[in-house]
Every structure is written in C-alpha cells, then in structure tokens.
Enzyme design. Structure first.
Site, PDB file in Angstrom:
ATOM      1  N   ASP A   8       0.880  -1.159   0.000  1.00  0.00           N
ATOM      2  CA  ASP A   8       0.000   0.000   0.000  1.00  0.00           C
ATOM      3  C   ASP A   8       0.928   1.222   0.000  1.00  0.00           C
ATOM      4  O   ASP A   8       2.131   1.097   0.266  1.00  0.00           O
ATOM      5  CB  ASP A   8      -0.875  -0.042   1.256  1.00  0.00           C
ATOM      6  CG  ASP A   8      -1.688   1.227   1.439  1.00  0.00           C
ATOM      7  OD1 ASP A   8      -2.291   1.704   0.460  1.00  0.00           O
ATOM      8  OD2 ASP A   8      -1.719   1.742   2.579  1.00  0.00           O
ATOM      9  N   ASP A  10      -0.170   5.051   0.959  1.00  0.00           N
ATOM     10  CA  ASP A  10      -0.443   6.022   2.023  1.00  0.00           C
ATOM     11  C   ASP A  10      -0.343   5.368   3.396  1.00  0.00           C
ATOM     12  O   ASP A  10      -1.066   4.422   3.688  1.00  0.00           O
ATOM     13  CB  ASP A  10      -1.852   6.612   1.853  1.00  0.00           C
ATOM     14  CG  ASP A  10      -2.020   7.346   0.517  1.00  0.00           C
ATOM     15  OD1 ASP A  10      -1.232   8.266   0.270  1.00  0.00           O
ATOM     16  OD2 ASP A  10      -2.929   6.995  -0.254  1.00  0.00           O
ATOM     17  N   GLY A  45      -7.492   4.142   3.687  1.00  0.00           N
ATOM     18  CA  GLY A  45      -7.688   3.035   2.755  1.00  0.00           C
ATOM     19  C   GLY A  45      -9.013   3.084   2.010  1.00  0.00           C
ATOM     20  O   GLY A  45      -9.239   2.299   1.102  1.00  0.00           O
ATOM     21  N   ILE A  46      -9.893   3.997   2.405  1.00  0.00           N
ATOM     22  CA  ILE A  46     -11.209   4.117   1.755  1.00  0.00           C
ATOM     23  C   ILE A  46     -11.097   5.089   0.579  1.00  0.00           C
ATOM     24  O   ILE A  46     -10.462   6.138   0.689  1.00  0.00           O
ATOM     25  CB  ILE A  46     -12.257   4.621   2.766  1.00  0.00           C
ATOM     26  CG1 ILE A  46     -12.275   3.744   4.027  1.00  0.00           C
ATOM     27  CG2 ILE A  46     -13.636   4.690   2.123  1.00  0.00           C
ATOM     28  CD1 ILE A  46     -12.659   2.298   3.809  1.00  0.00           C
ATOM     29  N   ARG A  48     -11.997   7.847  -2.539  1.00  0.00           N
ATOM     30  CA  ARG A  48     -12.426   9.244  -2.409  1.00  0.00           C
ATOM     31  C   ARG A  48     -13.936   9.385  -2.206  1.00  0.00           C
ATOM     32  O   ARG A  48     -14.387  10.043  -1.268  1.00  0.00           O
ATOM     33  CB  ARG A  48     -11.974  10.039  -3.632  1.00  0.00           C
ATOM     34  CG  ARG A  48     -12.035  11.544  -3.428  1.00  0.00           C
ATOM     35  CD  ARG A  48     -11.606  12.279  -4.693  1.00  0.00           C
ATOM     36  NE  ARG A  48     -10.296  11.830  -5.159  1.00  0.00           N
ATOM     37  CZ  ARG A  48      -9.827  12.043  -6.388  1.00  0.00           C
ATOM     38  NH1 ARG A  48     -10.545  12.717  -7.270  1.00  0.00           N
ATOM     39  NH2 ARG A  48      -8.631  11.579  -6.731  1.00  0.00           N
ATOM     40  N   SER A 115      -5.619   5.264  -4.236  1.00  0.00           N
ATOM     41  CA  SER A 115      -5.507   6.695  -4.524  1.00  0.00           C
ATOM     42  C   SER A 115      -5.263   6.962  -6.007  1.00  0.00           C
ATOM     43  O   SER A 115      -4.328   6.436  -6.604  1.00  0.00           O
ATOM     44  CB  SER A 115      -4.366   7.311  -3.721  1.00  0.00           C
ATOM     45  OG  SER A 115      -4.169   8.656  -4.149  1.00  0.00           O
ATOM     46  N   ASN A 117      -4.160   9.574  -6.970  1.00  0.00           N
ATOM     47  CA  ASN A 117      -2.966  10.420  -6.980  1.00  0.00           C
ATOM     48  C   ASN A 117      -1.685   9.610  -6.754  1.00  0.00           C
ATOM     49  O   ASN A 117      -0.610  10.190  -6.588  1.00  0.00           O
ATOM     50  CB  ASN A 117      -3.086  11.496  -5.896  1.00  0.00           C
ATOM     51  CG  ASN A 117      -4.202  12.485  -6.199  1.00  0.00           C
ATOM     52  OD1 ASN A 117      -4.129  13.243  -7.174  1.00  0.00           O
ATOM     53  ND2 ASN A 117      -5.255  12.479  -5.397  1.00  0.00           N
ATOM     54  N   ASP A 169      -1.443  -0.463   6.219  1.00  0.00           N
ATOM     55  CA  ASP A 169      -1.589   0.218   7.505  1.00  0.00           C
ATOM     56  C   ASP A 169      -3.055   0.381   7.915  1.00  0.00           C
ATOM     57  O   ASP A 169      -3.326   0.779   9.041  1.00  0.00           O
ATOM     58  CB  ASP A 169      -0.955   1.608   7.461  1.00  0.00           C
ATOM     59  CG  ASP A 169      -1.719   2.543   6.549  1.00  0.00           C
ATOM     60  OD1 ASP A 169      -2.019   2.143   5.398  1.00  0.00           O
ATOM     61  OD2 ASP A 169      -2.049   3.664   6.972  1.00  0.00           O
TER      62      ASP A 169
HETATM   63  C1  G6P Z   1      -5.775   6.019   0.088  1.00  0.00           C
HETATM   64  C2  G6P Z   1      -5.895   6.778   1.385  1.00  0.00           C
HETATM   65  C3  G6P Z   1      -7.303   7.299   1.572  1.00  0.00           C
HETATM   66  C4  G6P Z   1      -7.759   8.058   0.335  1.00  0.00           C
HETATM   67  C5  G6P Z   1      -7.701   7.157  -0.881  1.00  0.00           C
HETATM   68  C6  G6P Z   1      -8.153   7.849  -2.175  1.00  0.00           C
HETATM   69  O1  G6P Z   1      -6.387   4.780   0.261  1.00  0.00           O
HETATM   70  O2  G6P Z   1      -5.557   5.955   2.479  1.00  0.00           O
HETATM   71  O3  G6P Z   1      -7.336   8.154   2.697  1.00  0.00           O
HETATM   72  O4  G6P Z   1      -9.082   8.556   0.487  1.00  0.00           O
HETATM   73  O5  G6P Z   1      -6.374   6.697  -1.024  1.00  0.00           O
HETATM   74  O6  G6P Z   1      -7.240   8.843  -2.522  1.00  0.00           O
HETATM   75  P1  G6P Z   1      -7.428   9.847  -3.741  1.00  0.00           P
HETATM   76  O7  G6P Z   1      -6.064  10.448  -3.920  1.00  0.00           O
HETATM   77  O8  G6P Z   1      -7.849   9.041  -4.938  1.00  0.00           O
HETATM   78  O9  G6P Z   1      -8.470  10.818  -3.361  1.00  0.00           O
HETATM   79 MG    MG Z   2      -2.739   3.109   3.678  1.00  0.00          MG
END
Ligand code: G6P
Ligand code: MG
Length: 211
Positions: A8, A10, A45-46, A48, A115, A117, A169
């Site tokens: 993972d 983040d 981990g959830i 957007r 993510s 991003n 995590d």
């Molecule tokens: C990761 C983070 C989350 C976040 C998700 C989506 O899983 O742990 O907190 O909401 O990515 O990220 P994004 O950059 O696509 O909004």
């Molecule tokens: Mg994470």
C-alpha cells in the site's frame, strides 16, 4: 517463500494521511460536519467517494450526485496543492530499504493504492521505477476492503495470491489482503490491525525472512 510483495502507499511508504486529513477537514467543516483525527482513522484506505459519503452521512441535508462530485473535486484540488511540494524527504523510515530488500531477494514488487494520486506521489518521492507494477486506481471498481485491487496486482505480476505478501496500515486494507488469500503484514498496532498475520510498527522493522 513469497514470490511477490504488494505494498500500500499512504501510511506505509509515505505519510500522506496527514494531507488527506487536512483536506477532508476543511471540506467537512465547510459543510458543517465536525471532523477530527478519530474520524480520519476510519477513512484510511477508503476511496475518495466512499470517504465523502462517510463524511456527508453526518451532514444535515442530502446531496445530489453532482454536488458530491463537485465536493470531491474541491477536496482533491486542495490535496493536490498539499502534495505538490513532496519529495524523497517524505519517504517513511525504512521504506526504501524494504523495497530494495525485496528486490535483492529476487521477488516482484507491486503497488496497490486506491488513490488516484498514487502515480503523482510516487513521482514526487522518486521511487516509481522501484515497482514492477502499479495498479491504476481509476480501473478498480471496488475499493478496499474488497480484494479486487490486491488480486489485480498479483495477476499483473504473474504471481498466485497465495505467493504474495501484502503490506498495509489500514483495517480495510488488511481485510482486502486477507480476502485476496494473501499473507498480511500490518504496519501499526496489533490491537487495531487484528486481521493481520504479523504487525510491525514501521517498515524500519521489515524483515522478509521472518514472515
Ligand atoms: C488512500 C488513502 C485514503 C484516500 C484514498 C483515495 O487509500 O488511504 O485516505 O481517500 O487513497 O485517494 P485519492 O487520492 O484518490 O483521493
Ligand atoms: Mg494506507
């Protein structure tokens, strides 16, 4: 024993959780929703839109799909401003050493972050080329805890799920690894990541031979 390690991003390789926290807090409070670190824990981990739904569940009115997309966009633009100045200095302790140890052991390396991003963050950290395969979150239909993202990484790496070690995590992320049929290495606290096979405090303690 393993043929691949799937990380993972983040909270494992870099601490973007704080930037997500800041961006969600501003967005939540703009809608009159109280937001603190405890609430943020549940968003790790959830994806957007899933995170936005959890926040807006505490709002006093309902939102149209168009309004939700606009709010998610506001949060994301704020988040992108926050990550724009990231660099290799933002790598968590032990992260590069862990990636290099997996490489040296001859295993394949994947990244499974929901993510959208993730590619930007990897680029800012300067570690894109350390991965054999990075899942494009835009192509994933079901976020964690669904196993889809870890299963995708394994199949693209050409490795059976049972031969993969997943590193996470978040509670939802560990659940995703376990339902994919992989060995789960948790980064955090054993009393939080109860489903993980082994839990360590940070990648500084990563020891491939021990799992
Ligand atoms: C990761 C983070 C989350 C976040 C998700 C989506 O899983 O742990 O907190 O909401 O990515 O990220 P994004 O950059 O696509 O909004
Ligand atoms: Mg994470």
């Amino acid at each position: 024993r393993f043929k691949a390690v799937i990380f993972d991003l983040d909270g494992v390789i870099t601490d973007t959780a704080h930037y997500h926290y800041l961006a969600w807090k501003q967005l939540a409070e703009s809608q009159g929703v109280h937001f603190d670190h405890e609430f943020n824990e549940g968003l790790k981990g959830i994806d957007r839109m899933g995170s936005l739904d959890l926040i807006l569940a505490s709002a006093t009115r309902s939102y149209t799909p168009e309004e939700k997309l606009a709010l998610a966009d506001v949060k994301n633009r704020h988040y992108q401003e926050l990550i724009a100045t990231m660099s290799s200095a933002d790598l968590l302790p032990g992260a590069v050493e862990a990636l290099d140890a997996v490489r040296a052991a001859g295993l394949r390396i994947g990244l499974a972050s929901v993510s959208k991003n993730a590619f930007t963050v990897l680029g800012r950290l300067g570690i894109t080329d350390k991965f054999d395969y990075v899942v494009d979150a835009a192509t994933i239909a079901r976020g964690k805890p669904d196993p889809e993202i870890f299963l995708r990484a394994a199949s693209e790496l050409g490795v059976a799920p049972a031969d993969c070690l997943g590193v996470e995590d978040a509670v939802a992320g560990v659940a995703s690894i376990k339902s994919a049929g992989m060995f789960a290495l948790g980064i955090g606290h054993p009393f939080v990541l109860t489903q993980a096979d082994v839990v360590i405090t940070s990648l500084k303690e990563f020891n491939l031979a021990a799992y």
